[in-house]
Design an enzyme around this catalytic site. Structure first.
Site, short mmCIF file in Angstrom:
data_model
loop_
_atom_site.label_atom_id
_atom_site.label_comp_id
_atom_site.label_asym_id
_atom_site.label_seq_id
_atom_site.Cartn_x
_atom_site.Cartn_y
_atom_site.Cartn_z
N ARG A 1 0.99 -1.27 -0.39
CA ARG A 1 0.54 0.44 0.24
C ARG A 1 0.91 1.04 0.17
NH1 ARG A 1 -2.99 -2.87 -1.56
NH2 ARG A 1 -4.95 -3.41 -0.32
N GLU B 1 -1.72 7.85 -5.42
CA GLU B 1 -2.04 7.23 -6.21
C GLU B 1 -3.21 7.73 -7.11
OE1 GLU B 1 -2.81 3.49 -5.96
OE2 GLU B 1 -0.56 3.59 -5.84
N HIS C 1 1.21 0.17 -9.73
CA HIS C 1 0.19 -0.66 -8.86
C HIS C 1 -0.29 -2.19 -9.42
CE1 HIS C 1 -2.41 -0.41 -4.99
NE2 HIS C 1 -2.05 -1.74 -5.25
#
Length: 377
Positions: free
Chosen positions: A212, A241, A258
């Site tokens: 994360r 993000e 990601h």
């Protein structure tokens, strides 16, 4: 008349629509189109993390079950759903194989490009759940010595096998983070990478964040690079993000949007776990072929002859053959403002089990099989 279950399926879930039609009437919606009017008469929702399930979406609806085809479930208001009598399930571990493959492939690329021999280096794994545990099993196949830190598990199971974070940081050449984002409480992880964290990085480790973004704030990562407390960065998760730091993206060895857990295999597992959960809760028969992996796309080059690879690099090159994050990284580093677009267009790789290796030497068989490859006799 017998009620036919009404299922609403996020159109981004792969390989699932035909199977879902075996157990109910299916409506597919794009993630952005989930709204109270569209879900009001549904019995179950099969979603991904973009769909937020809370009172605003579900109040007054007929929904009895929510299944997310993701390991994370921050997008589901669990307490509200529980109070409303709506069951919900996630898909724990569905993306673990993909994240492990991403970490191992990134390490292979780092070793080859930086000229660092992984043999004998110490890998510190922070967070030993589905991902961290599987990574611990496979990392030694690349010659790495593994240390583990997981305070909640150490408290539940005993401290044997686990180290305090400070000790792990002091002894590790590579540190990889695999913790959930927890903002409060004894085991909070938000902002874990702080000045104290960096102060214990005495071996100037390579730091990997594939969990994360909020665990490793941008300012601290840049500070670690500037001070020399961090040798290199491999980043798949970012603070803020999709609006990420262009400087941090450029300075990372690998920078991806990601996508670490995004493999075709992982998407398949998550989708099927979600449908299986719906069948269980609504007491429906599972469709035939629910776990048939033949629907997955075949790799472009499913067979690799190790004799075609450079001496001394055979295992590392095999790992990169299954998934190489560098192409995606180059795109993001060149245009970090396109984070969301690059992520949307990402092509899911297959995991190592989709590849068969030829020309394997006896001493290579065990580590390659541990990495998940099929080895041809």
């Amino acid at each position: 008349m017998k009620h036919i279950p009404q299922l609403i399926l996020d159109s981004s879930l792969p390989y699932l629509e035909d199977l879902a039609r075996e157990v109910g009437e299916v409506t597919t919606l794009a993630s952005r189109d989930f709204c109270p009017e569209r879900v009001a008469q549904a019995d179950a929702l099969l979603i991904r993390s973009v769909v937020h399930c809370d009172a605003a979406l579900l109040s007054g609806s007929r929904v009895r079950m929510i299944a997310t085809a993701t390991a994370g479930y921050d997008h589901i208001d669990g307490p509200w759903c529980d109070a409303a009598g709506i069951a919900w399930r996630n898909a724990p571990g569905c993306n673990a194989g993909g994240v492990v493959q991403y970490v191992l492939s990134s390490l292979a690329a780092w070793s080859l490009e930086r000229g660092v021999d992984l043999e004998g280096l110490t890998l510190g794994i922070v967070g030993v759940g589905h991902v961290g545990g599987r990574l611990a099993e496979r990392a030694s196949a690349l010659g790495l010595r593994v240390l583990l830190c997981d305070p909640p598990r150490a408290e539940r199971e005993g401290e044997e096998g686990f180290l305090p974070l400070e000790v792990l940081l002091e002894q590790s050449d590579i540190v990889t983070l695999h913790v959930p984002l927890i903002r409060t409480g004894r085991y909070a992880t938000a902002g874990m990478v702080d000045e104290g964290f960096l102060a214990h990085c005495s071996r100037r480790p390579l730091l990997i964040n594939a969990c994360r973004g909020g665990v490793a704030p941008t300012a601290q990562l840049l500070r670690g690079l500037e001070s020399g407390q961090l040798r290199d960065l491999i980043l798949d998760c970012w603070e803020g993000e999709p609006e990420i730091s262009p400087e941090l993206a450029r300075r990372a060895f690998i920078a991806t949007p990601h996508v670490a857990g995004w493999t075709a295999d992982g998407k398949w597992r998550g989708s099927r776990m979600a449908l299986a959960a719906v069948c269980q809760v609504l007491e429906l028969p599972e469709p035939r072929g629910l776990w048939d992996s033949s629907v997955l796309p075949q790799p472009a080059e499913p067979v690799l002859d190790l004799n075609s690879l450079p001496e001394g690099e055979r295992i590392l090159r095999a790992q990169l053959h299954s998934a190489d994050p560098r192409g995606c990284s180059r795109l993001l580093q060149a245009e970090p403002e396109r984070f969301a677009e690059i992520r949307h267009d990402y092509v899911f790789p297959r995991e190592a089990s989709a590849y068969t290796l030829r020309g394997v030497r006896p001493e290579e068989r065990e580590p390659l099989e541990r990495l998940g490859f099929r080895v041809q006799d």
